[in-house]
Design a protein around this motif. Structure first.
Motif, PDB file in Angstrom:
ATOM      1  N   ALA A 301       0.889  -1.276  -0.068  1.00  0.00           N
ATOM      2  CA  ALA A 301      -0.148  -0.056   0.006  1.00  0.00           C
ATOM      3  C   ALA A 301       1.001   1.300   0.131  1.00  0.00           C
ATOM      4  O   ALA A 301       0.574   2.174  -0.653  1.00  0.00           O
ATOM      5  CB  ALA A 301      -0.894  -0.256   1.226  1.00  0.00           C
ATOM      6  N   ASN A 302       1.929   1.263   0.641  1.00  0.00           N
ATOM      7  CA  ASN A 302       2.726   2.352   0.686  1.00  0.00           C
ATOM      8  C   ASN A 302       3.469   2.769  -0.421  1.00  0.00           C
ATOM      9  O   ASN A 302       3.419   3.695  -0.972  1.00  0.00           O
ATOM     10  CB  ASN A 302       3.954   2.306   1.571  1.00  0.00           C
ATOM     11  CG  ASN A 302       3.495   2.294   3.159  1.00  0.00           C
ATOM     12  OD1 ASN A 302       2.335   2.553   3.355  1.00  0.00           O
ATOM     13  ND2 ASN A 302       4.567   2.055   4.187  1.00  0.00           N
ATOM     14  N   ALA A 303       3.821   1.700  -1.278  1.00  0.00           N
ATOM     15  CA  ALA A 303       4.423   1.922  -2.812  1.00  0.00           C
ATOM     16  C   ALA A 303       3.540   2.407  -3.514  1.00  0.00           C
ATOM     17  O   ALA A 303       3.605   3.465  -4.370  1.00  0.00           O
ATOM     18  CB  ALA A 303       4.962   0.492  -3.240  1.00  0.00           C
ATOM     19  N   ALA A 304       2.153   1.930  -3.581  1.00  0.00           N
ATOM     20  CA  ALA A 304       1.053   2.655  -4.192  1.00  0.00           C
ATOM     21  C   ALA A 304       0.720   3.908  -3.829  1.00  0.00           C
ATOM     22  O   ALA A 304       0.552   4.733  -4.818  1.00  0.00           O
ATOM     23  CB  ALA A 304      -0.364   1.831  -4.085  1.00  0.00           C
ATOM     24  N   TRP A 305       0.786   4.324  -2.540  1.00  0.00           N
ATOM     25  CA  TRP A 305       0.441   5.739  -2.015  1.00  0.00           C
ATOM     26  C   TRP A 305       1.436   6.626  -2.689  1.00  0.00           C
ATOM     27  O   TRP A 305       1.383   7.748  -2.829  1.00  0.00           O
ATOM     28  CB  TRP A 305       0.629   5.567  -0.357  1.00  0.00           C
ATOM     29  CG  TRP A 305       0.046   6.916  -0.149  1.00  0.00           C
ATOM     30  CD1 TRP A 305      -1.108   7.571  -0.112  1.00  0.00           C
ATOM     31  CD2 TRP A 305       0.988   8.040   0.308  1.00  0.00           C
ATOM     32  NE1 TRP A 305      -0.932   9.009   0.209  1.00  0.00           N
ATOM     33  CE2 TRP A 305       0.545   9.316   0.704  1.00  0.00           C
ATOM     34  CE3 TRP A 305       2.685   7.951   0.518  1.00  0.00           C
ATOM     35  CZ2 TRP A 305       0.994  10.392   1.054  1.00  0.00           C
ATOM     36  CZ3 TRP A 305       3.190   9.203   0.833  1.00  0.00           C
ATOM     37  CH2 TRP A 305       2.489  10.289   1.220  1.00  0.00           C
ATOM     38  N   SER A 306       2.906   5.877  -2.827  1.00  0.00           N
ATOM     39  CA  SER A 306       4.066   6.806  -3.275  1.00  0.00           C
ATOM     40  C   SER A 306       3.817   7.569  -4.454  1.00  0.00           C
ATOM     41  O   SER A 306       4.238   8.521  -5.116  1.00  0.00           O
ATOM     42  CB  SER A 306       5.171   6.242  -3.249  1.00  0.00           C
ATOM     43  OG  SER A 306       5.346   5.331  -4.427  1.00  0.00           O
ATOM     44  N   GLN A 307       2.597   6.816  -5.522  1.00  0.00           N
ATOM     45  CA  GLN A 307       2.509   7.272  -6.635  1.00  0.00           C
ATOM     46  C   GLN A 307       0.847   7.803  -6.875  1.00  0.00           C
ATOM     47  O   GLN A 307       0.281   7.804  -7.847  1.00  0.00           O
ATOM     48  CB  GLN A 307       2.482   6.062  -7.700  1.00  0.00           C
ATOM     49  CG  GLN A 307       3.969   5.366  -7.618  1.00  0.00           C
ATOM     50  CD  GLN A 307       5.129   6.253  -7.915  1.00  0.00           C
ATOM     51  OE1 GLN A 307       4.882   6.994  -8.737  1.00  0.00           O
ATOM     52  NE2 GLN A 307       6.072   6.217  -6.925  1.00  0.00           N
TER      53      GLN A 307
END
Ligand SMILES: Cc1cc2nc3c(=O)[nH]c(=O)nc-3n(C[C@H](O)[C@H](O)[C@H](O)COP(=O)(O)OP(=O)(O)OC[C@H]3O[C@@H](n4cnc5c(N)ncnc54)[C@H](O)[C@@H]3O)c2cc1C
Length: 499
Positions: A301-307
C-alpha cells in the motif's frame, strides 16, 4: 428536550479502545457510562483479525522466545525514532498482560504460527508474524465481553453520538451527545474519547493523505471525537489512513464482516494478477517499485500511495494465457484478503475489465499507452528495462527477486489494469503521554481528557504503519486499558477534592 446523565467516567465509542477503557475504569471502582453511535459494540476492532502482543503465554507455549526489548527497538527503528518512545515502550511492555486480561474479559484468542502467516514477507519472522494473536468466534467473544462489562456495572447507551466535549475552567466536565435527534448531556469527572478516528469521512482522509484515489473499508467513524479534542486544546500530530494492500478498481466487495459494513476485496480471478509481482507503472508509465512488496500489505500500500494511491499492473497475452492454463509459477500473495484461486478465461476477464473501464488494452505498447493516458516514451522505456531484467534475471533498478522475474511484456495485445491502495480506517491522532492523557500545545495534560486506539497520536509516526501484524488492533485494547485506568484514577482524585 435535553436529557442529563451523570457518571464518574464517560467513554465515547464501544470498539476495542472503549470496551477496554470502560472495563479498566470499572475495575478501579468508577461508575462508567459508554455511549456508542451504532446499535452494537465492536467497531472496526470487531472486523480486525488479531492482537499484537510480545512475550505472551501463547508465544511461550509455542516455544517462541520474543523479548519486549527487541520489539521496542525494532518498532522505534521502523518509525525512525519519531514515535513517542515512552508510549511505545509502555504499550509493548503491557501487551502480553493485556492479552491475558482481554481473554478473561471474554475474548477467545489463538496464536497464528509464523508458517501460516498470510503475509509471505513475514514468514519465519517472529516479530512481524509471530506476534499475531487471532480473535476466535468473534460473535460469541463480543457477546461475552458485553456481559462481563454489564456484570461489573458498565452502562451502555447505544445509537448515541458524541458531538462535543464540555469544558469548564480548562477542565473536562462531560460530553454533549445526540440520541434519537435529541441532545443528551452526560456529566463526567473524566472522559475517554474512543471514537476510532475518521476513516468514514472520505474527504478528510483525502486531505490528510493528499490523494482522492484511495478505496475505503470499515465502519463510519467520522472524526467527531478527534475534532472535539482538538477544539478542547488537543493537537492532532499524525492522524492518517491505515493503508493496507490494494484493490482492483471498482472491485465487487464480497466478504460480509458486519451487517452494514463490508470488508474483503474481490472474487474476480484477476486478483491473481493483482497479487503476483507483475510489472507496475505509475500514471505516467514509469516503473516505481520492487513489485515483491505485494507480499506485505503495508509495503504494498505504501508503494501505491507513493504514486498517488493508484498504479497500473501490466501484462501481455502470454501472461494471460499462462494464467488461463493454470500454469502460473509465481506465488500468489495472500496479503490483504488474498486472491481468489478460481480458474478462469483470463483474456475474457481482461476484456470484461476493459469494457468496465477498470483496464486498458492495445495491440501495441504505443496503443496501450495512448488508451491508458501514459507517456509513450516513458512507458516503453520501463517495459524495455523490465524485459531486460527478466532476460538477465537481474533487476538493476529495483532489486526484484529472480524468482519473480518471470513474465516479460512482449506479445500483444497488452493490458494495463488499474490498482488502488485501500485503507482500513485511520490511525494516529492527538498527542498523548504514556498514560494516554491528551496533551495541549504546551504539552500539558488537559485535565480529565483521555483517549486511545485510532484517536491517539505518537504510536505510529508519519504516514506509514509499521508492518507488524495486529499492531493497530493490539494498540486499541492496550491503550484503552491504560486510558480507562488513568481516567478512573483521575475521577477518583476529582471526586475526593469535591467531597
Ligand atoms: C476491515 C478492517 C480490518 C482490520 N484488520 C486489522 C488487523 O487485522 N489487525 C490490526 O492490527 N488492525 C486491523 N484493523 C485496524 C483496527 O481494527 C483499528 O485500528 C482499531 O480497531 C481501532 O480501534 P478503535 O477502538 O480506536 O476504533 P473502533 O474499533 O472503530 O471503535 C470506535 C467505535 O466508536 C464508535 N463511534 C464513532 N464515532 C462515534 C461518536 N461520535 N460517538 C459515539 N460513538 C462513536 C464507532 O461506531 C465504533 O464502535 C482493521 C480495520 C479494518 C477496517
Amino acid at each position: 428536550m435535553e436529557k442529563i446523565m451523570n457518571t464518574d467516567v464517560l467513554v465515547a465509542g464501544a470498539g476495542g479502545t472503549g470496551l477496554a477503557a470502560a472495563y479498566a475504569a470499572a475495575q478501579q471502582g468508577s461508575s462508567v457510562i459508554i455511549i456508542e453511535k451504532q446499535d452494537k459494540i465492536g467497531g472496526n476492532t470487531k472486523i480486525s483479525s488479531g492482537f499484537f502482543a510480545i512475550d505472551s503465554q501463547e508465544q511461550r507455549d509455542a516455544g517462541l522466545k520474543l523479548t519486549t526489548k527487541e520489539a521496542i527497538a525494532q518498532l522505534a527503528e521502523y518509525n525512525h525514532f519519531l514515535s513517542n518512545g515512552a508510549l511505545l515502550a509502555k504499550i509493548v511492555n503491557t501487551s502480553a498482560d493485556t492479552l491475558a486480561w482481554i481473554e478473561k474479559m471474554g475474548m477467545e484468542i489463538k496464536l497464528n504460527p509464523t508458517s501460516k502467516t498470510t503475509q509471505f514477507a513475514h514468514r519465519n519472522d517472529n516479530y512481524r508474524g509471530g506476534s499475531y494473536h487471532m480473535y476466535q468466534n468473534k460473535e460469541k467473544s463480543y457477546q461475552k465481553i458485553e456481559e462481563t462489562l454489564k456484570n461489573i456495572g458498565v452502562k451502555f447507551v447505544f445509537n448515541t453520538s458524541m458531538k462535543d466535549l464540555l469544558l469548564e475552567n480548562n477542565q473536562i466536565t462531560g460530553i454533549k451527545a445526540e440520541k434519537d435527534s435529541q441532545e443528551l448531556i452526560i456529566k463526567a469527572k473524566s472522559v475517554v474519547v474512543a471514537t476510532g478516528g475518521y476513516g468514514g469521512d472520505f474527504n478528510k482522509v483525502s486531505k490528510t493523505m493528499h490523494t482522492n484515489k484511495l478505496r475505503k473499508l470499515g465502519v463510519p467513524n467520522n472524526g467527531e471525537g478527534i475534532d472535539a479534542m482538538v477544539k478542547a486544546g488537543g493537537v492532532d500530530i499524525d492522524s492518517h489512513a491505515l493503508i493496507h494492500a490494494s484493490q482492483l478498481a471498482k472491485s465487487t466487495v464480497t466478504q460480509n464482516s458486519s451487517t452494514k459494513h463490508l470488508a474483503g476485496f474481490s472474487s474476480n480471478p484477476l486478483t491473481q494478477l493483482l497479487l503476483t509481482p507483475q510489472l507496475w507503472v505509475n500514471k505516467k508509465g514509469v516503473r516505481f517499485a520492487n513489485e515483491d512488496v505485494v507480499y506485505d500489505t503495508v509495503e504494498w500500500a505504501n508503494a501505491a500511495w507513493s504514486q498517488g494511491g493508484i498504479y497500473f499492473f501490466i501484462v501481455d497475452q502470454n501472461t494471460l494465457d499462462t494464467f488461463t492454463k493454470n500454469k502460473n509459477l509465481e506465488e500468489v500473495s495472500q496479503a490483504g484478503p488474498g486472491a481468489t484461486t478460481d480458474s478462469g478465461d483470463f483474456t475474457q476477464l481482461a476484456n470484461d475489465a476493459v469494457a468496465g473501464k477498470t483496464a486498458f488494452t492495445g495491440q501495441t505498447l504505443d496503443e496501450l499507452a495512448e488508451n491508458a493516458g501514459l507517456n509513450k516514451e516513458a512507458f516503453k522505456d520501463s517495459v524495455t528495462k523490465y524485459n531486460l531484467a527478466i532476460e538477465n534475471k537481474n533487476d538493476q533498478e529495483f532489486s526484484k527477486s529472480a524468482k519473480s522475474l518471470l513474465y516479460s511484456i512482449k506479445k500483444g495485445p497488452f493490458y494495463a489494469f488499474i490498482a488502488q491502495a485501500t485503507y482500513l480506517g485511520t490511525v494516529g491522532g492527538v498527542r498523548v503521554d504514556e498514560d494516554l492523557a491528551v496533551l495541549d500545545k504546551e504539552l500539558k495534560p488537559i485535565p480529565g481528557l483521555y483517549t486511545g486506539g485510532a484517536n491517539a497520536g505518537g504510536y505510529y509516526e508519519g504516514h506509514s504503519y509499521p508492518a507488524f501484524e495486529g499492531l493497530a488492533s493490539g494498540f486499541t485494547w492496550t491503550s484503552g486499558r491504560i486510558a480507562g485506568t488513568n481516567a478512573a484514577i483521575y475521577a477518583n482524585k476529582i471526586g475526593k477534592t469535591n467531597e
